[in-house]
Design a protein around this motif. Structure first.
Motif, PDB file in Angstrom:
ATOM      1  N   CYS A  63      50.706  30.638  26.773  1.00 15.95           N
ATOM      2  CA  CYS A  63      51.964  30.838  26.059  1.00 15.95           C
ATOM      3  C   CYS A  63      52.366  32.306  26.080  1.00 15.95           C
ATOM      4  CB  CYS A  63      51.832  30.353  24.612  1.00 15.95           C
ATOM      5  SG  CYS A  63      51.359  28.615  24.458  1.00 15.95           S
ATOM      6  N   ASP A  64      53.598  32.561  25.707  1.00 16.89           N
ATOM      7  CA  ASP A  64      54.109  33.922  25.641  1.00 16.89           C
ATOM      8  C   ASP A  64      53.586  34.592  24.375  1.00 16.89           C
ATOM      9  OD1 ASP A  64      55.511  36.278  25.577  1.00 16.89           O
ATOM     10  OD2 ASP A  64      57.495  35.366  25.562  1.00 16.89           O
ATOM     11  N   TRP A 141      63.438  30.701  34.398  1.00 16.92           N
ATOM     12  CA  TRP A 141      62.049  30.593  33.953  1.00 16.92           C
ATOM     13  C   TRP A 141      61.081  31.319  34.886  1.00 16.92           C
ATOM     14  CZ3 TRP A 141      64.136  25.194  34.121  1.00 16.92           C
ATOM     15  CH2 TRP A 141      64.842  24.910  32.945  1.00 16.92           C
ATOM     16  N   GLY A 234      53.031  28.282  33.426  1.00 20.76           N
ATOM     17  CA  GLY A 234      53.782  29.314  32.727  1.00 20.76           C
ATOM     18  C   GLY A 234      53.425  30.727  33.104  1.00 20.76           C
ATOM     19  N   ARG A 236      50.594  32.150  33.496  1.00 21.83           N
ATOM     20  CA  ARG A 236      49.431  32.738  32.817  1.00 21.83           C
ATOM     21  C   ARG A 236      48.493  33.424  33.807  1.00 21.83           C
ATOM     22  NH1 ARG A 236      45.699  34.997  31.480  1.00 21.83           N
ATOM     23  NH2 ARG A 236      44.222  34.632  29.779  1.00 21.83           N
ATOM     24  N   ARG A 256      57.394  25.971  33.725  1.00 18.45           N
ATOM     25  CA  ARG A 256      57.758  25.849  32.302  1.00 18.45           C
ATOM     26  C   ARG A 256      57.246  24.523  31.740  1.00 18.45           C
ATOM     27  NH1 ARG A 256      62.651  23.801  29.750  1.00 18.45           N
ATOM     28  NH2 ARG A 256      62.995  24.763  27.724  1.00 18.45           N
ATOM     29  N   THR A 258      56.660  21.735  29.325  1.00 21.54           N
ATOM     30  CA  THR A 258      57.326  21.302  28.096  1.00 21.54           C
ATOM     31  C   THR A 258      56.819  19.922  27.711  1.00 21.54           C
ATOM     32  OG1 THR A 258      59.209  20.113  29.074  1.00 21.54           O
ATOM     33  CG2 THR A 258      59.396  22.517  28.902  1.00 21.54           C
TER      34      THR A 258
END
Length: 279
Positions: A63-64, A141, A234, A236, A256, A258
């Motif tokens: 995650c961000d 994204w 994402g 990472r 992304r 989701t």
């Protein structure tokens, strides 16, 4: 400015806010800095000690780590882009920054500076730079630094990149099902992993050389093997893509993950290892 977090709100409390003008009539970007500006230059944001666990947890789950700070600053607005840690890169590329607000100043000072900013009537929409066909429709994204590096891979003819859209599916291989146990049933990463592993099964790609978001699907990471297929979610493990391609053959990136929306994936295939850059 009204949403700027106050202690003990999420994220490092901003000391300075600067505005990054765009080359077309559109949303402005914002640079957030925490430390007081030495010699008139705001420093990069640095998290408080109490936020270390939050950052580590976010990175561990792909995650961000700055997501809470961004939510606190912009809410659900899509007209505001917030950049952390990109000041030097943006300035090297010729972007000029305008100071909007420094801690201890009244918010009225920032509003006055904002009001003084006027759009250039002659400005037109600039073409999106560092674009390849694989980014069509998903470039929002793919962070700009990532686009720069991946476009360079294609320009060097070191790799090819194509876009795929994953269907919701579940693998049947026992090792694949065991690999999914890393995440809860509601995690978007579990959904992405299930779709990727099912895609591999459907295309008869062996799972004994798949490195899935930091873990080997079958066996131990310490065994003597070549992980031919790498998977990331994402961005990472984005910095490890080139290292992987030096021995492996493919990298799959779900850009992304989701829980409900479409799962877009980039398939990066090595073509010439001698042309691979160093990241």
């Amino acid at each position: 400015m009204n949403r700027r977090p106050r202690p003990p709100g999420p994220g490092p409390f901003p000391e300075t806010v600067t505005e990054l003008g765009t080359t077309y009539t559109g949303p402005l970007s914002t640079i957030i800095s925490r430390a007081p500006p030495p010699h008139g230059r705001p420093a990069e944001a640095s998290p408080r000690r109490r936020l270390t666990s939050e950052f580590v947890h976010a990175l561990s789950y792909g995650c961000d780590p700055s997501a809470s700070m961004k939510r606190a600053l912009k809410g659900n607005s899509r007209d505001l882009q917030i950049h952390f840690g990109e000041r030097r890169t943006l300035e090297e590329e010729g972007f000029e920054l305008t100071l909007l607000w420094t801690r201890s100043e009244p918010v009225a000072a920032a509003r006055a500076r904002l009001a003084a900013l006027t759009p250039d009537p002659a400005a037109v929409r600039a073409p999106r730079d560092h674009m390849i066909e694989a980014f069509d429709g998903i470039d929002r994204w793919v962070p700009r630094p990532v686009r720069i590096d991946l476009t360079d891979l294609v320009d060097r003819k070191a790799a090819t990149i194509r876009q795929l859209q994953l269907a919701d599916a579940h693998p049947s291989h026992p090792a694949a099902l065991e690999a999914l146990a890393r995440w809860s049933h509601t995690s978007p990463l579990r959904r992405a992993a299930a779709a990727v592993l099912a895609h591999f099964e459907a295309s008869a790609r062996p799972l004994d050389s798949v490195y899935l978001h930091g873990e080997l699907v079958i066996g131990s990471r310490y065994r003597d093997t070549v992980w031919r297929t790498g998977v990331g979610f994402g961005w990472r493990y984005y910095r490890g893509i080139v290292h992987h391609l030096q021995q492996g053959t493919d990298w799959f990136e779900v850009v992304r993950p989701t829980r409900t929306q479409a799962l877009h994936m980039l398939h990066i295939t090595v073509q010439d290892r001698t042309a691979l850059p160093r990241w």
